[in-house]
Design a protein around this motif. Sequence first.
Motif, PDB file in Angstrom:
ATOM      1  N   THR A 276      47.582  -7.565  13.635  1.00  0.00           N
ATOM      2  CA  THR A 276      48.424  -7.286  12.470  1.00  0.00           C
ATOM      3  C   THR A 276      47.933  -8.061  11.257  1.00  0.00           C
ATOM      4  N   LYS A 279      44.687  -6.456   9.898  1.00  0.00           N
ATOM      5  CA  LYS A 279      44.917  -5.239   9.119  1.00  0.00           C
ATOM      6  C   LYS A 279      45.557  -5.544   7.767  1.00  0.00           C
ATOM      7  N   LEU A 280      46.488  -6.491   7.728  1.00  0.00           N
ATOM      8  CA  LEU A 280      47.143  -6.851   6.465  1.00  0.00           C
ATOM      9  C   LEU A 280      46.140  -7.433   5.479  1.00  0.00           C
ATOM     10  N   SER A 283      43.897  -4.638   4.137  1.00  0.00           N
ATOM     11  CA  SER A 283      44.564  -3.771   3.153  1.00  0.00           C
ATOM     12  C   SER A 283      44.893  -4.513   1.866  1.00  0.00           C
ATOM     13  N   ARG A 290      55.610  -3.913   4.675  1.00  0.00           N
ATOM     14  CA  ARG A 290      54.256  -3.577   5.135  1.00  0.00           C
ATOM     15  C   ARG A 290      53.943  -4.262   6.459  1.00  0.00           C
ATOM     16  N   GLU A 293      55.521  -2.185   9.234  1.00  0.00           N
ATOM     17  CA  GLU A 293      54.790  -0.937   9.457  1.00  0.00           C
ATOM     18  C   GLU A 293      53.463  -1.199  10.172  1.00  0.00           C
ATOM     19  N   THR A 294      52.777  -2.222   9.731  1.00  0.00           N
ATOM     20  CA  THR A 294      51.474  -2.543  10.361  1.00  0.00           C
ATOM     21  C   THR A 294      51.656  -2.958  11.810  1.00  0.00           C
ATOM     22  N   TYR A 295      52.678  -3.763  12.080  1.00  0.00           N
ATOM     23  CA  TYR A 295      52.912  -4.199  13.460  1.00  0.00           C
ATOM     24  C   TYR A 295      53.254  -3.007  14.352  1.00  0.00           C
ATOM     25  N   GLU A 297      52.277   0.047  13.893  1.00  0.00           N
ATOM     26  CA  GLU A 297      51.024   0.785  14.089  1.00  0.00           C
ATOM     27  C   GLU A 297      50.145   0.105  15.143  1.00  0.00           C
TER      28      GLU A 297
END
Length: 527
Positions: A276, A279-280, A283, A290, A293-295, A297
Motif C-alpha cells: 500500500t 503504491k501511494l 501515485s 486514497r 482505496e489503495t489498501y 485494491e
Amino acid sequence: MRLTWIMVSAVFGLFAGFGLGFWARTLLLAREKMMEATRLRSRKQEAEEEAKSILREGDIQARTAVVKAREAFESSIKEQRDEIKQEREALNQRESKLSQREDNLDRKAEVLDRKQEVMDRKLADLETVQAAVKKQTEENTQAKLVLDARLQKLAGMTREDARKDLFDRAREDIQKDLGTYLLREKERAEKTASKTAQKILLVAMQRYSASHIGENMSRTFTLPSEDTKGRIIGREGRNIRSIEDVTGCSILLDVMPGAVVISSSDPIRREMCALTLEKLLVSGRIQPQRIEETYAEVRENMKQHFLGYGQQAAVTLNLNIDSDEILMTLGRLSFRQSYSQNVLLHSQEVAAYAGMIASEMGLDAELARRIGLLHDIGKALDQTAQGPHAIIGGDFLRKNGETEEVFEGVAGHHGEVANQTIYAVLVSIADAISSARPGARLESIDRYVDRIEKLEKLALEFPSVQRAYAYQSGRDLRILVDADKTTDQQALLLAREVAAKISQEMHLPGQVRVTVIREKRCIEYAH
C-alpha cells in the motif's frame, strides 16, 4: 887338483846319480801309474760289468717286485672296493632306514602339533569355562547373598510386600533378557540392513547449510527520500493514523533514516501495508480516502501476489503444478514462520533434500520434490480448518487433483496416516534434516535454557542415572550411569526409555540423540 877333480867328479857323479835315480824313479813311477791305470781300467770295466749285472738283477728284481706290488695293490684295491661297496650298501640301507625314520618322525611331529593345537584350544576353552564358572560362582554367591537378604526380609513381609518384591525381581530378569534380545536384534539388523549406505548418505546431508533470513515482528520499508516521511505523516498526523487503522500495522518513522519500520504480528498484514505504501508513493497522492482505496485494491490483488510466490517456488524446483489454488496456498507459506524459519523456504529445502535422497535410492525424484514442497501446505490452512496440518494439507491436495501418493506423502509425514509408500518416510527425514540443522530455527535464550534444563531433569528422574548433560542446543543428551549397578542391557533399555519419555513429554523440532555412557575406571597412584 886331483882332489878337486875327484871332488868335482864326485859331485858330478852324485848329481848324475841323483838325476839318474830321479829319472829311473820317474820312469818307475810312470810305469807304476800306467800299470795302476791299467788295473783301474780293468777294475772299472769289471765294476761296470758287475754294476750292469747288478742293475740287470736289480731291474729284474724291481720288475718282479713291482709286479708283485701291483698284484698286491690290485688285490688290496679290490678288497677295499668290495669293502667300500659293502659299506655303501650298508650306508644306503641305513640312509633308507633313516629316511623312513625321518618321515615317521615328521608324521609324528605333525600329529603332535595337531594334538598340541587341540590341547591348546581345549586349554583355552577350559580357561574360558573356568572363568565363566568362576564368574557364575561369584554371581551365584552374590545372588545367594541377595536371596538370603531377601529371605530375611521376606520373613517380616506381608503378602503384598512379598508379591511386590517378586514382581520387581521378575521385572529385572525380564529387562535383562529384553536388553540382551534387543542388543542381539540390533546387531543382526546392523549386519543385514541393505540400506546402510543410504543412512550414511542421509547423515552426511545434515551438513548441508543454507542461509535463512528470519523475520520477527517487523519489516523495513525503504523510502525514496527523507522528505517522504512528512507526506506519510500528513497534516496533524491524519495520514499515518489512517494507514495504521486500515492496515492494522504500526508505522515507526524514527528508527532509521531513509526508511520506516512496519510492525505487526501478522506477516500478511505487513506485506499488504508495504505494498500500500509503495503504491501511494508511486501515485504521489497520500490522503485518508486514497489510502483506503489503495489498501482495498492491494487486498484484492494479494491472491495474485501469493500465486506469484507459489509459481516461483515451483519453477525453482522444476515442478509443474497446474492448480492455481494450490499455488496460491503454497505462496501464503512465504508469510508463515516456524521457530523464525520461513515455511516456504523450509518447504523448498525439504523438497531439495527429498529429491537428492530419492535419486540416491533409485526412486522418483520429481515425485519426492513435489511431496517435499507441498508437505507443509496445511499450515496455510490451519486457521480456517481443524486438525493436524499434515492431514489438512493432504485433504486439500486430494480435493485439488493431486494423486494418492502425494496425499499419503503429505498426510503421513508426521505419522498421522498409515504410510503406503516410502515417500512419506523420506519426506519426514528431509523435514527433520531441514528443521534440525544448526542455524535453521531461532529461539529465545529463555526457551533454550528451559529446554536444556528440562532434558537434564527428565534424565535425572531415572534412579540409575548419576549425571546428565545436554549439548548441541538440546539435540544431544548424554547420560552417565553407575557401571557397578547397571549392566550393558540395562543401559540399552535406559536409552530407549529416556528417548520414549522425551518424545512423550517434550515437543522439539527434529530429534534428540540419547547416549548412555557406562564405564568403569580403575585408578592407582605410583609413589
